[in-house]
Scaffold this active site. Structure first.
Site, PDB file in Angstrom:
ATOM      1  N   GLY A  13       0.785  -1.234   0.000  1.00 16.95           N
ATOM      2  CA  GLY A  13       0.000   0.000   0.000  1.00 16.95           C
ATOM      3  C   GLY A  13       0.815   1.280   0.000  1.00 16.95           C
ATOM      4  N   MET A  91      -3.768  -7.229  -6.760  1.00 20.41           N
ATOM      5  CA  MET A  91      -3.246  -8.381  -7.497  1.00 20.41           C
ATOM      6  C   MET A  91      -4.362  -9.303  -7.974  1.00 20.41           C
ATOM      7  SD  MET A  91      -0.122  -7.686  -7.622  1.00 20.41           S
ATOM      8  CE  MET A  91       0.660  -9.202  -8.155  1.00 20.41           C
ATOM      9  N   LEU A  94      -9.184  -8.274 -13.469  1.00 17.85           N
ATOM     10  CA  LEU A  94     -10.555  -7.765 -13.398  1.00 17.85           C
ATOM     11  C   LEU A  94     -11.398  -8.428 -14.484  1.00 17.85           C
ATOM     12  CD1 LEU A  94     -10.062  -3.904 -12.944  1.00 17.85           C
ATOM     13  CD2 LEU A  94      -9.732  -5.767 -11.289  1.00 17.85           C
ATOM     14  N   ASN A 108      -4.561   2.062 -13.315  1.00 16.27           N
ATOM     15  CA  ASN A 108      -3.618   1.118 -12.716  1.00 16.27           C
ATOM     16  C   ASN A 108      -2.223   1.722 -12.816  1.00 16.27           C
ATOM     17  OD1 ASN A 108      -2.632  -1.357 -11.619  1.00 16.27           O
ATOM     18  ND2 ASN A 108      -2.013  -1.973 -13.680  1.00 16.27           N
ATOM     19  N   HIS A 110       1.807   0.537 -13.087  1.00 14.01           N
ATOM     20  CA  HIS A 110       2.610  -0.653 -13.404  1.00 14.01           C
ATOM     21  C   HIS A 110       4.082  -0.245 -13.453  1.00 14.01           C
ATOM     22  CE1 HIS A 110       3.315  -4.642 -15.057  1.00 14.01           C
ATOM     23  NE2 HIS A 110       4.186  -4.078 -15.884  1.00 14.01           N
ATOM     24  N   GLU A 175       6.930   6.086  -8.847  1.00 18.20           N
ATOM     25  CA  GLU A 175       5.494   5.772  -8.825  1.00 18.20           C
ATOM     26  C   GLU A 175       4.745   6.713  -7.877  1.00 18.20           C
ATOM     27  OE1 GLU A 175       4.297   1.673  -8.284  1.00 18.20           O
ATOM     28  OE2 GLU A 175       6.206   0.963  -9.062  1.00 18.20           O
TER      29      GLU A 175
HETATM   30  C1  GRF Z   1       3.799  -1.269  -7.354  1.00 23.54           C
HETATM   31  O1  GRF Z   1       5.094  -1.493  -7.845  1.00 23.54           O
HETATM   32  C2  GRF Z   1       2.822  -1.106  -8.484  1.00 23.54           C
HETATM   33  O2  GRF Z   1       3.381  -0.514  -9.614  1.00 23.54           O
HETATM   34  C3  GRF Z   1       2.452  -2.535  -8.797  1.00 23.54           C
HETATM   35  O3  GRF Z   1       2.415  -3.172  -7.541  1.00 23.54           O
HETATM   36  C4  GRF Z   1       3.252  -2.492  -6.627  1.00 23.54           C
HETATM   37  C5  GRF Z   1       2.378  -2.105  -5.470  1.00 23.54           C
HETATM   38  O4  GRF Z   1       3.101  -1.521  -4.425  1.00 23.54           O
HETATM   39  N1  GRF Z   1       1.197  -2.595  -9.520  1.00 23.54           N
HETATM   40  P1  GRF Z   1       2.337  -0.854  -3.211  1.00 23.54           P
HETATM   41  O5  GRF Z   1       1.393  -1.913  -2.660  1.00 23.54           O
HETATM   42  O6  GRF Z   1       1.619   0.343  -3.715  1.00 23.54           O
HETATM   43  O7  GRF Z   1       3.413  -0.507  -2.230  1.00 23.54           O
END
Ligand code: GRF
Length: 202
Positions: A13, A91, A94, A108, A110, A175
């Protein structure tokens, strides 16, 4: 316009936390109506509860089919008038039940420069490919995995000695900037730079 978010998580998260923090700093003009985890042991739940957010654990194992599970999610999201669904380390694949309930309204994040390295272990894929850079992508979710229209991307160099973990860590920092910015962009009615939103092809 309605700037209400629903955030779906399965684990750590950290992106959820980045979104919460961006809202607190007023860098992101949005409201989180609900955080839903499909796993009771997701660490991200602590961030949601810590921020005083409505937090639901809806375990997928209680539902015989993907569609039935997604129907439960749609029910909870619609009940709270969610305008934009943000997958943040959710994870689960959908089903059309969820994708069609929020057309062009599911994002999303990625950890690669899509369309490169979709699916699982994108950092390892980048290393195996000998890539000199990878990065992060926020995209609209459609029925194809990691393939919807791109909202924002940011590159991260691959450096000598990188492992999947060190690369993942550096991408994650990016991110955390990128996701709130992309959400703001979509809520403001913009898509990828210079394109109208929602994308015509969707
Ligand atoms: C992130 O690297 C995101 O890009 C991928 O899953 C990971 C989630 O990390 N989809 P977090 O749970 O937000 O720390």
């Amino acid at each position: 316009m309605n700037r209400t978010l629903g955030i779906l998580i399965s684990g750590r998260g950290s992106n959820l936390k980045a979104i919460i923090d961006a809202i607190k700093r007023r860098d992101l003009d949005a409201r989180i109506a609900v955080v839903i985890s499909n796993r009771a042991d997701a660490r991200g739940i602590d961030h949601a509860i810590g921020a005083g957010l409505v937090t639901l654990i809806i375990g997928h194992k209680a539902y015989p089919t993907r569609e039935q599970y997604d129907r439960a999610l749609v029910y909870e999201l619609r009940k709270r008038d969610v305008a934009l669904v943000c997958l943040a380390g959710f994870m689960r694949l959908l089903s059309p039940v969820l994708v069609d309930a929020f057309p062009n309204r599911i994002l999303n994040i990625h950890p690669s420069l899509l369309p490169k390295y979709p699916g699982l272990h994108p950092q390892q894929q980048a290393l195996d490919d000998g890539a000199t850079e990878s990065g992060a992508t926020v995209h609209i979710v459609n029925k194809d995995l990691d393939a919807g229209p791109i909202v924002l991307q940011s590159a991260v160099p691959v450096v000598a000695g990188d492992t999947a973990d060190t690369l993942a860590e550096r991408i994650l920092e990016v991110e955390h900037q990128l996701y709130p910015e992309a959400i703001q962009r979509v809520l403001d009615g913009a898509g990828a730079a210079g394109r109208s939103w929602p994308p015509r092809s969707q």
